[in-house]
Design an enzyme around this catalytic site. Structure first.
Site, short mmCIF file in Angstrom:
data_model
loop_
_atom_site.label_atom_id
_atom_site.label_comp_id
_atom_site.label_asym_id
_atom_site.label_seq_id
_atom_site.Cartn_x
_atom_site.Cartn_y
_atom_site.Cartn_z
N GLU A 171 0.73 -1.24 -0.05
CA GLU A 171 0.11 0.26 0.36
C GLU A 171 0.48 1.26 0.19
OE1 GLU A 171 -3.38 -2.20 2.63
OE2 GLU A 171 -2.04 -0.90 3.99
N ASP B 28 -11.37 -7.78 -1.42
CA ASP B 28 -11.97 -9.49 -1.17
C ASP B 28 -13.31 -9.12 -0.08
OD1 ASP B 28 -11.03 -10.30 1.48
OD2 ASP B 28 -10.07 -9.05 1.19
#
Length: 230
Positions: free
Chosen positions: A12, A196
């Site tokens: 990230e 997800d």
């Protein structure tokens, strides 16, 4: 404005740094802070590590050392509601712990001495509403819940929803970052892209494959936000 952008993981962090034209590095104890400027804002970018303790400690240290006027947590989260899809962006309008209970007489999800819900920067949420109306991206505002566990099984999602039926996503850092900001009196924003869908049966492979697509959409939303921020 001086703004701290905090990510949990190296993946990230890398995506955020790619959005800055140039920056300098500064060591702060056992971690690195990247300082730069974009538009009218001074930036501090850093990785806090996974989990509630790591993120709270790093956030508190960054606030103490640099005195940012706003903290933005940007990264990924799992979707826990059927309305969410992989790639949807969740802007938290409330943040809570899904794994905290301090015993009889206390409210499930509320950390000691804290409200049940941590509330992000109100002006920031208004800006995000305008962005959602113009961007060709699924951007939602809603409840994000945090806990010290990667959620992967249907029964874990059911447990979260039993306490927070309107939760849209879950992660492992947002609530602790929000708590550190609340204690320091610093406004915060949480922007997470769904990597997800826990409980769908394939969320671990979804999560792993998601990174090959580089979820730059989250950081584009953050960049749009910063461009409209006074």
């Amino acid at each position: 404005m001086k703004i701290a952008i905090i990510a949990a993981m190296q993946k990230e962090l890398k995506l955020i740094l790619e959005q800055l034209n140039e920056y300098t590095e500064r060591s702060l104890g056992d971690f690195t802070v990247y300082e730069g400027r974009l538009g009218n804002h001074d930036f501090l970018v850093s990785q806090c590590g996974i989990g509630k303790v790591n993120s709270a400690l790093r956030t508190a240290r960054i606030i103490e050392e640099f005195h940012p006027e706003l903290v933005i947590n940007s990264g990924v989260a799992g979707g826990v509601d059927e309305s969410m899809r992989i790639g949807s962006v969740l802007v938290a309008d409330r943040v809570a712990y899904h794994d905290v209970w301090c015993g009889p007489g206390t409210e499930y999800g509320a950390a000691d001495g804290c409200p049940l819900y941590f509330r992000p920067y109100a002006q920031g949420l208004e800006i995000m509403e305008r962005i959602a109306a113009t961007e060709p991206i699924d951007i939602r505002q809603g409840l994000l819940c945090s806990g010290d566990k990667f959620i992967s099984r249907p029964e874990e999602v059911v447990e979260i929803k039993s306490h927070f039926p309107d939760a849209l996503g879950c992660d492992m850092e947002s609530a602790s970052i929000a708590q550190a900001c609340l204690k320091a009196g610093v406004p915060f924003m949480i922007v997470r892209v769904m990597s997800d869908m826990p409980g769908g049966g394939e969320n671990i492979s979804e999560y792993q494959n998601f990174w090959s697509e580089a979820p730059a959409r989250t950081f584009r939303v953050v960049a749009d936000f910063l461009a409209q921020l006074d």
